[in-house]
Scaffold this active site. Sequence first.
Site, PDB file in Angstrom:
ATOM      1  N   GLU A 247       0.812  -1.113   0.219  1.00 26.28           N
ATOM      2  CA  GLU A 247       0.230  -0.015  -0.227  1.00 26.28           C
ATOM      3  C   GLU A 247       1.084   1.584   0.278  1.00 26.28           C
ATOM      4  OE1 GLU A 247      -3.357  -0.489  -0.452  1.00 26.28           O
ATOM      5  OE2 GLU A 247      -3.139  -2.327  -0.419  1.00 26.28           O
ATOM      6  N   CYS A 281      -2.311   9.469   2.858  1.00 26.34           N
ATOM      7  CA  CYS A 281      -1.978   8.927   1.328  1.00 26.34           C
ATOM      8  C   CYS A 281      -3.265   9.249   0.368  1.00 26.34           C
ATOM      9  CB  CYS A 281      -1.712   7.308   1.597  1.00 26.34           C
ATOM     10  SG  CYS A 281      -3.189   5.996   2.359  1.00 26.34           S
TER      11      CYS A 281
HETATM   12  P1  NAD Z   1       8.779   4.316   4.673  1.00 23.73           P
HETATM   13  O1  NAD Z   1       8.726   3.885   2.406  1.00 23.73           O
HETATM   14  O2  NAD Z   1       9.855   5.370   4.561  1.00 23.73           O
HETATM   15  O3  NAD Z   1       8.695   3.665   5.869  1.00 23.73           O
HETATM   16  C1  NAD Z   1       7.154   2.837   5.603  1.00 23.73           C
HETATM   17  C2  NAD Z   1       8.195   1.637   6.778  1.00 23.73           C
HETATM   18  O4  NAD Z   1       8.925   0.847   5.704  1.00 23.73           O
HETATM   19  C3  NAD Z   1       8.428   2.029   8.073  1.00 23.73           C
HETATM   20  O5  NAD Z   1       8.250   0.801   9.224  1.00 23.73           O
HETATM   21  C4  NAD Z   1      10.106   1.866   8.004  1.00 23.73           C
HETATM   22  O6  NAD Z   1      11.094   2.021   9.118  1.00 23.73           O
HETATM   23  C5  NAD Z   1      10.044   0.325   7.068  1.00 23.73           C
HETATM   24  N1  NAD Z   1      11.838   0.120   6.732  1.00 23.73           N
HETATM   25  C6  NAD Z   1      11.978   1.325   5.866  1.00 23.73           C
HETATM   26  N2  NAD Z   1      12.908   0.030   5.292  1.00 23.73           N
HETATM   27  C7  NAD Z   1      12.816  -0.545   5.135  1.00 23.73           C
HETATM   28  C8  NAD Z   1      13.386  -1.770   4.557  1.00 23.73           C
HETATM   29  N3  NAD Z   1      14.108  -1.813   3.324  1.00 23.73           N
HETATM   30  N4  NAD Z   1      12.382  -2.838   4.534  1.00 23.73           N
HETATM   31  C9  NAD Z   1      11.419  -3.118   5.199  1.00 23.73           C
HETATM   32  N5  NAD Z   1      10.669  -2.074   5.976  1.00 23.73           N
HETATM   33  C10 NAD Z   1      11.426  -0.506   5.155  1.00 23.73           C
HETATM   34  O7  NAD Z   1       7.102   5.004   4.636  1.00 23.73           O
HETATM   35  P2  NAD Z   1       6.783   6.073   4.965  1.00 23.73           P
HETATM   36  O8  NAD Z   1       8.103   7.219   4.963  1.00 23.73           O
HETATM   37  O9  NAD Z   1       7.129   6.132   6.512  1.00 23.73           O
HETATM   38  O10 NAD Z   1       5.320   7.217   5.077  1.00 23.73           O
HETATM   39  C11 NAD Z   1       5.058   7.828   4.057  1.00 23.73           C
HETATM   40  C12 NAD Z   1       4.404   6.487   2.602  1.00 23.73           C
HETATM   41  O11 NAD Z   1       3.408   5.574   3.496  1.00 23.73           O
HETATM   42  C13 NAD Z   1       3.623   7.824   2.017  1.00 23.73           C
HETATM   43  O12 NAD Z   1       4.443   7.767   0.370  1.00 23.73           O
HETATM   44  C14 NAD Z   1       2.074   7.685   2.030  1.00 23.73           C
HETATM   45  O13 NAD Z   1       1.412   7.650   0.741  1.00 23.73           O
HETATM   46  C15 NAD Z   1       2.419   6.097   1.957  1.00 23.73           C
HETATM   47  N6  NAD Z   1       1.185   5.201   2.503  1.00 23.73           N
HETATM   48  C16 NAD Z   1       0.712   4.469   1.935  1.00 23.73           C
HETATM   49  C17 NAD Z   1      -0.802   3.902   1.987  1.00 23.73           C
HETATM   50  C18 NAD Z   1      -1.407   3.344   1.658  1.00 23.73           C
HETATM   51  O14 NAD Z   1      -3.110   2.757   2.004  1.00 23.73           O
HETATM   52  N7  NAD Z   1      -1.710   3.262   0.404  1.00 23.73           N
HETATM   53  C19 NAD Z   1      -0.586   4.417   3.443  1.00 23.73           C
HETATM   54  C20 NAD Z   1      -0.388   5.004   4.651  1.00 23.73           C
HETATM   55  C21 NAD Z   1       0.367   5.896   3.945  1.00 23.73           C
END
Ligand code: NAD
Length: 512
Positions: A247, A281
């Site tokens: 997502e 999002c």
């Molecule tokens: P991010 O991708 O930086 O981090 C998300 C999670 O992934 C965190 O827990 C992080 O620690 C972890 N992570 C980081 N590197 C990783 C790796 N290599 N392997 C596995 N996990 C890892 O995202 P963010 O900045 O926390 O969130 C914001 C983003 O999320 C925005 O782009 C937003 O649109 C999106 N978002 C999408 C939805 C949806 O349902 N489509 C909902 C909410 C947020």
Amino acid sequence: MAIVTPLEPSSDNRRRLALASPATLEPIGEIEVQTSADVAAAVERARKAQPDWAGLSVSERARYLARALQILLARQDEIIETVISETGKPRTEALQMEVFAVGDALNFYSKNAERILKTQKRKLHGMLRFMKRLRIVYRPLGVVAVISPWNGPFVLAMNPSIQALVAGNAVILKPSEVTPFSGLLVADILKEAGLPEGLFQVLTGDGETGAALCRGGVDKVSFTGSVATGRKVAVSCAEQLIPCTLELGGKDAMIVCEDVNLDYAAAGAVAGAFMNTGQYCCGTERVYVVEAVADEFTQKVVERVSRLRQGFEGEFDVGAIFWPQQLEIIESHMTDAKAKGAQVLAGGRRNPELAGLFYEPTVLTSVDHGMQIMSEETFGPILPIMRVADEEEALRLANDSEYGLGGNIWTRDTSKGVRMAERMASGSVCVNDMTMTYGVQEAPFGGLKHSGVGQVNGETGLRGYSHAEPIIVDRRSGKMAESRYPYSAKTDSGMQKFMNLLWGTSIGRMLG
Ligand code: NAD
């Protein structure tokens, strides 16, 4: 001051991170970055706990969700305070988006999981119905990793976790390093609800822990976050041949038709763009308004934005940017837009009256698709408005994006709105509302294009935490097996005559 700052490693050499509130910049706590050894231990505990849990009926498992709902009600203020301390979002948003949404999900899945996951008897077609019976059994996958982001720290940790749990899995949650305490609170609430030891665990940490969890021997990864991280998760899962749902980000478009109620549409644009300080999002990231109503619409939007109160104490409408890196993205998109000719009608800068991470609610016009603000995810309180000749141009521009998460269309003619929604290239569309699909429990939620892979929520999402196993039973106890050999020209010609009768005649096709 950064929100997440590295500290000296712990005595057993784990990295440590200090956290500060984005609104007040005051320290709020510390976490350890859990290692691949911690992941291995957690997966082992989860594997031990899961078979007994899977042995319970769905309705027995659902009772834990019903209990968690009562605990949520009792501890709602604590949840709100935890979310606010990590994010600086307004109390009303913490209440609606985190507590209410989770309560609704707990109630929905505790009441509906049994129906959705119950073994299905499916009628077979044609002659097969006289020979075989088919059942679909929804079997748990085993251990599911849930990796969550910071923008909805409680709801986006709790919602996938309870779906995976009620489907019979053990869950290991890795919340964002920016908002770990909401994730830990999820564990506390589920523990109070009586979940068996080891069935739901939280690992704190950053990307290192997330990457280790993806490779830690889990059976599925349910990921919510950015496109860049989603790609890494997808690669990791592909290499191990395990499923994942992704997502990811969005650049949701809002289309304002000529026949619209302009007051409603202006209110919808403001809510869509500034809820959660634009860090939603499915937030409205770009507006296409038909020329004939563009001036009046824009004026109404600016009036509403001028009434928004930003802050972190008492009653206010727009909160902080949750972490510094997002503020940098917002500012670089704004610099790019202004350099390319965008006009700032409101906001357009950090809030000079607040010490924390605050960017003023901003309205832009004279924007185009050559600007990052119209093509890349900004994830901030920015509302760019673009004039278009007509609805066709609006649709074409809305679809001109590498994202496809949500979108919304505003018109008095809801039939036309639905027809336009069917042509919008996005995972979900709302007519006369900001995109709020995630809050509708029955609706499967997921993105197209770079916005994601797979869906969560609703029947599709809940069944996605299980394997749909078809079980086919021969009605004649296997007697047919006897007639399989020897192969002969006679049986082949009998089969061909049968096919000609079955599909070459109208009565045959009706029966087949
Ligand atoms: P991010 O991708 O930086 O981090 C998300 C999670 O992934 C965190 O827990 C992080 O620690 C972890 N992570 C980081 N590197 C990783 C790796 N290599 N392997 C596995 N996990 C890892 O995202 P963010 O900045 O926390 O969130 C914001 C983003 O999320 C925005 O782009 C937003 O649109 C999106 N978002 C999408 C939805 C949806 O349902 N489509 C909902 C909410 C947020």
